[in-house]
Enzyme design. Structure first.
Site, PDB file in Angstrom:
ATOM      1  N   GLU A 217       9.541   2.702  -3.524  1.00  0.00           N
ATOM      2  CA  GLU A 217       8.579   2.950  -2.452  1.00  0.00           C
ATOM      3  C   GLU A 217       9.349   2.929  -1.147  1.00  0.00           C
ATOM      4  OE1 GLU A 217       5.808   3.958  -3.171  1.00  0.00           O
ATOM      5  OE2 GLU A 217       5.365   3.190  -5.161  1.00  0.00           O
ATOM      6  N   CYS A 251       5.279   1.318   6.545  1.00  0.00           N
ATOM      7  CA  CYS A 251       5.973   2.476   5.957  1.00  0.00           C
ATOM      8  C   CYS A 251       5.122   3.735   5.975  1.00  0.00           C
ATOM      9  CB  CYS A 251       6.438   2.156   4.541  1.00  0.00           C
ATOM     10  SG  CYS A 251       5.096   1.698   3.418  1.00  0.00           S
TER      11      CYS A 251
END
Length: 472
Positions: A217, A251
């Site tokens: 990720e 993010c």
């Protein structure tokens, strides 16, 4: 265990968890529910302790943001996982091709063994325990390496996991980047890493000798497109929230805006009005989070200085300008950025927001597609044709329409990146499947036609191939 170095401790814990898995390779539904219940209690009984530890690491972290984006998301995930777990665990019937009937197909979901989790500093609780929920539900053991940039949180997590779980069920290993590198090189049955693309490449290289399956990720520059059909009064508060949650250290935060020609200044002013409403002050505001470290704050200032030196227009989105020595950073819009500026070349990870004017939907799509595939993409507007064009002609890890961030909260949807923004996905059943081996099983019937395909080969064999359409 305490006498061992952290990397040796990680290897010892992995061996213990592997041995425990060998004695109980397929935990029952009751065992898995018990582990999820204990994880839920860990969160509920220590929520305020986590809030305090994380704010200590950040210098200041909004307590409400920790409760919303970390404790709350994890609690929701556990509830949903428990509700659906029995169904996820069931052996599935799978269609059998006519040629192989009356044989039967089945698909069995089995635990992999031990799942390693390497968590980042920006959402240390959510990204340590989020993958663990799916891994535990799938029947695995879990070993977690939290970030060295959140030492107070990491020490607390190690202590609490040790109180609620046996080390052969779930454990935490603390240490610096060197410990993290050694952790990633261990022969896990699956490894989850959340962090930057640059470090993700190193993790993939470390895992490669063991052929460890990976969920990466990562991040990148997530675009936010404001279509000409968008209502700025609707879009501005949602973009401001999405960008400034955790002071932009997210993010999937909108990294830059793509707006219609001549609208850059108007968008900046609309955002400034929303920032004033949400955060009347910056420096002393308990709702506004600090930058994780002086080094990261200096990096943000350098991005801003570079853009200004190359001709960008800097528009502070608050009149409360934080001083140079502060760990907080006043949100800033950057107008007229160019591709040569650093702020347009690397993930920002802070409260700086470039605003790029583009001619139309096709130009916005071309701009997005010119870079790496992003972890998230956002689109605001009411023009259905333009929306579908963007969805059809771009690739991103996930998309939210007419808002920001919230695709991450959908437990029925996979969360993950694509290309430079990551590989693999988890959340809900998608996490359960990522951390399971879906083993196909074919059960042959006592009476079947397959012997007609056995040698010696001849006319019967050729006839059967045609009948079964195995050849043209």
């Amino acid at each position: 265990m305490n006498a061992l170095t952290p990397d040796a401790a990680a290897a010892t814990l992995l061996a213990a968890q592997r041995a425990a898995h060998a004695t109980d390779p397929t935990p029952t539904h009751a065992v898995r529910i018990d582990r999820l219940d204990r994880l839920a209690r860990l969160l509920e009984e220590n929520a305020q302790a986590f809030v305090q530890a994380i704010t200590q690491d950040f210098g200041h972290r909004s307590a409400h943001e920790t409760l919303l984006a970390e404790v709350g998301i994890l609690g929701t995930s556990i509830v949903g996982t428990k509700r659906h777990l029995k169904g996820w665990m069931k052996t599935r019937r799978v269609a059998t091709s006519l040629a192989y009937m009356p044989g039967r197909n089945r698909l069995i979901r089995q635990p992999l063994g031990v799942v390693g989790v390497v968590a980042p500093w920006n959402y240390p609780l959510q990204l340590s325990l989020g993958p663990a929920i799916g891994a535990i539900a799938a029947g695995n053991r879990v070993l977690i390496k939290p970030s060295e940039l959140t030492p107070a949180f990491s020490a607390l997590l190690e202590k609490l996991v040790g109180q609620y779980f046996k080390p052969e069920e779930m454990a935490v290993v603390c240490g610096d980047a060197q410990v993290g590198a050694a952790f990633c090189a261990l022969p896990f049955d699956h490894l989850v890493f959340t962090g930057s693309t640059a470090v993700g490449r190193k993790v993939a290289a470390a895992a490669a000798p063991n052929l460890t399956p990976l969920t990466l990720e990562l991040g990148g520059k997530s675009p936010c497109i404001i279509d000409s059909s968008a209502d700025l009064k609707v879009a501005a508060p949602r973009i401001a929230f999405g960008k400034l949650l955790n002071a932009g250290q997210t993010c999937i935060a909108p990294d830059y805006l793509l707006v219609p020609p001549g609208q850059g200044r108007a968008v900046a002013e609309a955002l400034k009005a929303e920032v004033a409403r949400m955060y009347p002050t910056i420096e002393g505001n308990p709702d506004y989070t600090s930058i994780i470290s002086p080094r990261h704050r200096a990096r943000l200032q350098q991005l801003l200085d570079d853009a200004q030196s190359q001709g960008a227009t800097i528009v502070p989105l608050s009149d409360d300008l934080t001083p140079q020595g502060s760990r907080k950073f006043t949100p800033v819009a950057v107008l007229n950025p160019t591709p040569s500026m650093q702020i347009m070349q690397e993930e920002i990870f802070g409260p700086l927001l470039p605003i790029v004017e583009v001619a139309d939907t096709a130009a916005a799509i071309a701009k997005v597609n010119a870079g790496d595939r992003p972890l998230a993409l956002y689109w605001f507007g009411s023009d259905g044709a333009a929306r579908e064009q963007v969805l059809r002609e771009t690739i991103a890890g996930g998309v939210t329409i007419n808002d920001c961030l919230w695709h991450i909260g959908q437990e029925a949807q996979p969360f993950g990146g694509v290309g430079a923004s990551g590989m693999g996905a988890y959340h809900g059943e998608h996490g359960f499947r990522s951390f399971s081996k879906e083993k196909p099983v074919f059960i042959q019937a006592r009476l079947n036609g397959i012997p007609l395909l056995h040698p010696p080969y001849g006319k019967t064999f050729a006839f059967m191939l045609k009948v079964l359409k195995l050849i043209a």
